[in-house]
Design a protein around this motif. Structure first.
Motif, PDB file in Angstrom:
ATOM      1  N   GLU A  19       0.824  -1.206   0.000  1.00  0.00           N
ATOM      2  CA  GLU A  19       0.000   0.000   0.000  1.00  0.00           C
ATOM      3  C   GLU A  19       0.857   1.254   0.000  1.00  0.00           C
ATOM      4  OE1 GLU A  19      -3.302   0.189  -0.446  1.00  0.00           O
ATOM      5  OE2 GLU A  19      -3.118  -1.949  -0.796  1.00  0.00           O
ATOM      6  N   ALA A  20       1.970   1.221   0.720  1.00  0.00           N
ATOM      7  CA  ALA A  20       2.869   2.382   0.744  1.00  0.00           C
ATOM      8  C   ALA A  20       3.455   2.632  -0.638  1.00  0.00           C
ATOM      9  CB  ALA A  20       3.978   2.172   1.769  1.00  0.00           C
ATOM     10  N   ALA A  21       3.822   1.566  -1.331  1.00  0.00           N
ATOM     11  CA  ALA A  21       4.369   1.728  -2.687  1.00  0.00           C
ATOM     12  C   ALA A  21       3.336   2.354  -3.622  1.00  0.00           C
ATOM     13  CB  ALA A  21       4.827   0.374  -3.229  1.00  0.00           C
ATOM     14  N   LYS A  22       2.087   1.921  -3.512  1.00  0.00           N
ATOM     15  CA  LYS A  22       1.021   2.518  -4.325  1.00  0.00           C
ATOM     16  C   LYS A  22       0.851   3.994  -3.994  1.00  0.00           C
ATOM     17  CE  LYS A  22      -1.795  -1.725  -4.648  1.00  0.00           C
ATOM     18  NZ  LYS A  22      -3.096  -2.318  -4.213  1.00  0.00           N
ATOM     19  N   SER A  23       0.876   4.294  -2.710  1.00  0.00           N
ATOM     20  CA  SER A  23       0.685   5.672  -2.278  1.00  0.00           C
ATOM     21  C   SER A  23       1.818   6.563  -2.766  1.00  0.00           C
ATOM     22  CB  SER A  23       0.571   5.726  -0.754  1.00  0.00           C
ATOM     23  OG  SER A  23       0.275   7.041  -0.311  1.00  0.00           O
ATOM     24  N   LYS A  24       3.065   6.078  -2.657  1.00  0.00           N
ATOM     25  CA  LYS A  24       4.206   6.870  -3.135  1.00  0.00           C
ATOM     26  C   LYS A  24       4.112   7.115  -4.636  1.00  0.00           C
ATOM     27  CE  LYS A  24       7.543   4.342  -1.339  1.00  0.00           C
ATOM     28  NZ  LYS A  24       8.934   3.933  -0.984  1.00  0.00           N
ATOM     29  N   ALA A  25       3.664   6.117  -5.377  1.00  0.00           N
ATOM     30  CA  ALA A  25       3.532   6.277  -6.826  1.00  0.00           C
ATOM     31  C   ALA A  25       2.500   7.354  -7.150  1.00  0.00           C
ATOM     32  CB  ALA A  25       3.145   4.951  -7.471  1.00  0.00           C
ATOM     33  N   ARG A  26       1.418   7.393  -6.391  1.00  0.00           N
ATOM     34  CA  ARG A  26       0.401   8.411  -6.668  1.00  0.00           C
ATOM     35  C   ARG A  26       0.881   9.800  -6.254  1.00  0.00           C
ATOM     36  NH1 ARG A  26      -5.763   9.494  -4.712  1.00  0.00           N
ATOM     37  NH2 ARG A  26      -6.137  11.097  -6.296  1.00  0.00           N
ATOM     38  N   ILE A  27       1.573   9.891  -5.118  1.00  0.00           N
ATOM     39  CA  ILE A  27       2.141  11.185  -4.713  1.00  0.00           C
ATOM     40  C   ILE A  27       3.062  11.708  -5.805  1.00  0.00           C
ATOM     41  CG2 ILE A  27       3.702  12.316  -3.077  1.00  0.00           C
ATOM     42  CD1 ILE A  27       2.611  10.369  -0.930  1.00  0.00           C
ATOM     43  N   ALA A  28       3.870  10.823  -6.369  1.00  0.00           N
ATOM     44  CA  ALA A  28       4.785  11.228  -7.432  1.00  0.00           C
ATOM     45  C   ALA A  28       4.023  11.742  -8.652  1.00  0.00           C
ATOM     46  CB  ALA A  28       5.678  10.055  -7.827  1.00  0.00           C
ATOM     47  N   LYS A  29       2.958  11.064  -9.013  1.00  0.00           N
ATOM     48  CA  LYS A  29       2.167  11.502 -10.169  1.00  0.00           C
ATOM     49  C   LYS A  29       1.522  12.856  -9.914  1.00  0.00           C
ATOM     50  CE  LYS A  29       1.109   6.944 -12.114  1.00  0.00           C
ATOM     51  NZ  LYS A  29       0.030   5.949 -12.439  1.00  0.00           N
ATOM     52  N   ILE A  30       1.020  13.063  -8.703  1.00  0.00           N
ATOM     53  CA  ILE A  30       0.408  14.354  -8.364  1.00  0.00           C
ATOM     54  C   ILE A  30       1.447  15.457  -8.455  1.00  0.00           C
ATOM     55  CG2 ILE A  30      -0.651  15.691  -6.488  1.00  0.00           C
ATOM     56  CD1 ILE A  30      -1.920  13.013  -5.534  1.00  0.00           C
ATOM     57  N   ALA A  31       2.641  15.193  -7.927  1.00  0.00           N
ATOM     58  CA  ALA A  31       3.711  16.186  -7.995  1.00  0.00           C
ATOM     59  C   ALA A  31       4.059  16.520  -9.443  1.00  0.00           C
ATOM     60  CB  ALA A  31       4.940  15.668  -7.258  1.00  0.00           C
ATOM     61  N   GLU A  32       4.260  15.484 -10.259  1.00  0.00           N
ATOM     62  CA  GLU A  32       4.650  15.706 -11.652  1.00  0.00           C
ATOM     63  C   GLU A  32       3.562  16.438 -12.427  1.00  0.00           C
ATOM     64  OE1 GLU A  32       5.405  11.661 -12.597  1.00  0.00           O
ATOM     65  OE2 GLU A  32       7.543  11.756 -12.065  1.00  0.00           O
ATOM     66  N   ALA A  33       2.301  16.136 -12.128  1.00  0.00           N
ATOM     67  CA  ALA A  33       1.195  16.800 -12.815  1.00  0.00           C
ATOM     68  C   ALA A  33       1.164  18.294 -12.527  1.00  0.00           C
ATOM     69  CB  ALA A  33      -0.134  16.172 -12.407  1.00  0.00           C
ATOM     70  N   ASN A  34       1.815  18.704 -11.445  1.00  0.00           N
ATOM     71  CA  ASN A  34       1.855  20.104 -11.069  1.00  0.00           C
ATOM     72  C   ASN A  34       3.223  20.748 -11.303  1.00  0.00           C
ATOM     73  OD1 ASN A  34      -0.827  20.969  -9.574  1.00  0.00           O
ATOM     74  ND2 ASN A  34      -0.420  18.822  -9.024  1.00  0.00           N
ATOM     75  N   GLY A  35       4.057  20.094 -12.097  1.00  0.00           N
ATOM     76  CA  GLY A  35       5.341  20.662 -12.465  1.00  0.00           C
ATOM     77  C   GLY A  35       6.417  20.545 -11.408  1.00  0.00           C
ATOM     78  N   LEU A  36       6.215  19.692 -10.414  1.00  0.00           N
ATOM     79  CA  LEU A  36       7.191  19.479  -9.349  1.00  0.00           C
ATOM     80  C   LEU A  36       7.885  18.134  -9.569  1.00  0.00           C
ATOM     81  CD1 LEU A  36       5.086  20.674  -6.269  1.00  0.00           C
ATOM     82  CD2 LEU A  36       6.382  22.037  -7.917  1.00  0.00           C
ATOM     83  N   THR A  37       8.999  17.911  -8.859  1.00  0.00           N
ATOM     84  CA  THR A  37       9.810  16.714  -9.087  1.00  0.00           C
ATOM     85  C   THR A  37       9.864  15.841  -7.837  1.00  0.00           C
ATOM     86  OG1 THR A  37      11.212  17.947 -10.632  1.00  0.00           O
ATOM     87  CG2 THR A  37      12.071  15.853  -9.785  1.00  0.00           C
ATOM     88  N   PRO A  38       9.266  14.639  -7.869  1.00  0.00           N
ATOM     89  CA  PRO A  38       9.382  13.728  -6.730  1.00  0.00           C
ATOM     90  C   PRO A  38      10.747  13.060  -6.726  1.00  0.00           C
ATOM     91  CG  PRO A  38       8.125  12.672  -8.468  1.00  0.00           C
ATOM     92  CD  PRO A  38       8.421  14.076  -8.943  1.00  0.00           C
ATOM     93  N   LEU A  39      11.348  12.936  -5.559  1.00  0.00           N
ATOM     94  CA  LEU A  39      12.646  12.281  -5.441  1.00  0.00           C
ATOM     95  C   LEU A  39      12.446  10.797  -5.136  1.00  0.00           C
ATOM     96  CD1 LEU A  39      14.667  14.901  -3.349  1.00  0.00           C
ATOM     97  CD2 LEU A  39      14.300  14.773  -5.832  1.00  0.00           C
ATOM     98  N   PRO A  40      13.372   9.930  -5.565  1.00  0.00           N
ATOM     99  CA  PRO A  40      13.277   8.501  -5.214  1.00  0.00           C
ATOM    100  C   PRO A  40      13.221   8.332  -3.698  1.00  0.00           C
ATOM    101  CG  PRO A  40      14.970   8.864  -6.873  1.00  0.00           C
ATOM    102  CD  PRO A  40      14.558  10.232  -6.384  1.00  0.00           C
ATOM    103  N   SER A  41      12.418   7.382  -3.241  1.00  0.00           N
ATOM    104  CA  SER A  41      12.225   7.217  -1.799  1.00  0.00           C
ATOM    105  C   SER A  41      12.236   5.755  -1.390  1.00  0.00           C
ATOM    106  CB  SER A  41      10.897   7.844  -1.368  1.00  0.00           C
ATOM    107  OG  SER A  41      10.615   7.553  -0.013  1.00  0.00           O
ATOM    108  N   ALA A  42      12.976   5.462  -0.315  1.00  0.00           N
ATOM    109  CA  ALA A  42      12.993   4.116   0.275  1.00  0.00           C
ATOM    110  C   ALA A  42      12.253   4.125   1.609  1.00  0.00           C
ATOM    111  CB  ALA A  42      14.432   3.662   0.479  1.00  0.00           C
ATOM    112  N   THR A  43      11.324   5.074   1.768  1.00  0.00           N
ATOM    113  CA  THR A  43      10.615   5.253   3.031  1.00  0.00           C
ATOM    114  C   THR A  43       9.109   5.207   2.797  1.00  0.00           C
ATOM    115  OG1 THR A  43      10.553   7.664   2.787  1.00  0.00           O
ATOM    116  CG2 THR A  43      12.502   6.726   3.844  1.00  0.00           C
ATOM    117  N   ASN A  44       8.329   5.753   3.722  1.00  0.00           N
ATOM    118  CA  ASN A  44       6.885   5.863   3.525  1.00  0.00           C
ATOM    119  C   ASN A  44       6.481   7.313   3.291  1.00  0.00           C
ATOM    120  OD1 ASN A  44       7.278   6.797   6.162  1.00  0.00           O
ATOM    121  ND2 ASN A  44       5.321   5.977   6.878  1.00  0.00           N
ATOM    122  N   PHE A  45       7.371   8.076   2.678  1.00  0.00           N
ATOM    123  CA  PHE A  45       7.070   9.454   2.298  1.00  0.00           C
ATOM    124  C   PHE A  45       7.825   9.775   1.017  1.00  0.00           C
ATOM    125  CE2 PHE A  45      10.750   9.702   5.154  1.00  0.00           C
ATOM    126  CZ  PHE A  45      11.643  10.442   4.378  1.00  0.00           C
TER     127      PHE A  45
END
Length: 372
Positions: A278-304
């Motif tokens: 579930e955390a992996a799914k959530s991180k993937a969606r956070i990344a998509k939301i960031a990218e959709a708004n012109g921001l850059t998600p960093l690779p993460s080995a955590t739950n954020f």
């Protein structure tokens, strides 16, 4: 009539605390957050077995806990491929950090950490009169060789590093850490904070002999196990150091329900794997939301996910403030240049719906504030 006589150290310390909790922010705003995705809690909750254990332990609340944490330590020793003599349990990693610093650090002793790393560790070092020496991140990752080099330079009692890292989500491989151990100066203890290790890729945890006197590892039930309110953390180190904890720790600092819930959760491998998924799914969606708004998600080995806002710390802070004002609780790194980011914890689909709704408005608010 006079009041209590504070120590000279206590008189000089600031009154601030490492974090202002979301509840305090809600009281200030006069309303609750719509999405609580800032404290790296596990919104997916505890194991069902842990919940059952908590319920079963409730009628026993009149009893003190087992001061030796016997059953939990035995299980943790097996989990860490260690002996019970290598394990200590305490009130979260934060509590264990305080005891460790109390055991090792005297006024004036040098301690090394990363500038912008976990501030609660710094809080304990300052509280016992230690002197903090900080090295910068290198490419958004804690600089392991530089940490050990600084420790040799200042004769540090402790070197602190988190792996995976908070607040950036970056990490070193276990092999890289193993190969770096010989760089630890004589007399320096390497404090390896593994609070997020359950979310990390395979091979992130190094293979370290529990009796290696150079290293202490800390882990927690507050993250992947979803038991933040129970305050259960543990450390693994050589037996003589663990024995020293007994000289100063709060022997009844653990709660009986916390002990039982942690033991049940440790034994529920199926639930832990569900949380990882579930955390992996959530991180993937956070990344998509960031990218959709012109921001850059960093690779993460955590739950954020640390999200690069593309400008400086003032711009990221403006986005954070706008998110908070619109009901989304998030946090951000404290030090440059990492403070160009905001940090968003994994959330439920509903939490991330709110984040997706609010983020574009927060960015516009931040741009308008900087333009004005």
């Amino acid at each position: 009539m006079t009041g209590p006589r504070l120590t000279r150290l206590a008189q000089t310390l600031p009154s601030d605390v490492p974090f202002i909790g979301p509840e305090e922010q809600e009281r200030t705003m006069g309303r609750p957050f719509r999405a609580r995705i800032g404290a790296n809690e596990s919104v997916f909750g505890p194991s069902p077995r842990a919940i059952e254990a908590l319920s079963a332990a409730a009628p026993e609340a009149w009893m003190y806990s087992d001061a030796s944490n016997h059953e939990l330590i035995a299980a943790l020793a097996e989990h860490m491929d260690a002996r019970p003599e290598n394990i200590v349990v305490g009130a979260g990693i934060d509590g264990l950090l305080g005891v460790l610093v109390r055991v090792l650090v005297e006024p004036g002793d040098a301690v090394v950490t990363t500038n912008g790393a976990y501030p609660t560790f710094n809080y304990h070092v300052n509280g016992f009169g230690g002197v903090l020496h900080k090295v910068p991140f290198r490419e958004d990752r804690e600089d392991l060789p530089a940490l050990f080099a600084k420790a040799a330079e200042v004769d540090a009692k402790i070197v602190y590093m988190s792996n995976p890292d908070n607040p950036m989500g970056s990490w070193w491989t276990g092999r890289e850490i193993e190969e770096a151990l010989d760089l630890i100066p004589d007399g320096t203890l390497f404090l390896l904070d593994e609070a997020y290790i359950e979310f990390a890729p395979e091979g992130t945890a190094p293979r370290i002999d529990p009796e290696d006197p150079r290293v202490i590892r800390t882990r927690t039930f507050s993250k992947a196990h979803g038991l933040a309110a129970m305050r259960v953390g543990y450390a693994c180190a050589a037996a003589p150091l663990i024995k020293a904890f007994d000289k100063v720790r709060d022997h009844f600092g653990m709660t009986r329900p916390g002990q039982e819930a942690a033991l049940a959760s440790l034994n529920d491998k199926v639930w832990l794997e569900e949380v990882r998924t579930e955390a992996a799914k959530s991180k993937a969606r956070i990344a998509k939301i960031a990218e959709a708004n012109g921001l850059t998600p960093l690779p993460s080995a955590t739950n954020f996910v640390a999200i690069d806002c593309g400008r400086d710390g003032a711009f990221a802070k403006a986005i954070l403030d706008a998110l908070v004002a619109r009901g989304v609780f998030v946090r951000m790194p404290f030090a440059e240049p990492q403070n160009r980011c905001i940090r968003v914890s994994c959330g439920s689909p509903q939490d991330l719906d709110v984040f997706a709704e609010v983020l574009p408005h927060a960015i516009e608010d931040a741009k308008a504030a900087q333009a004005g």
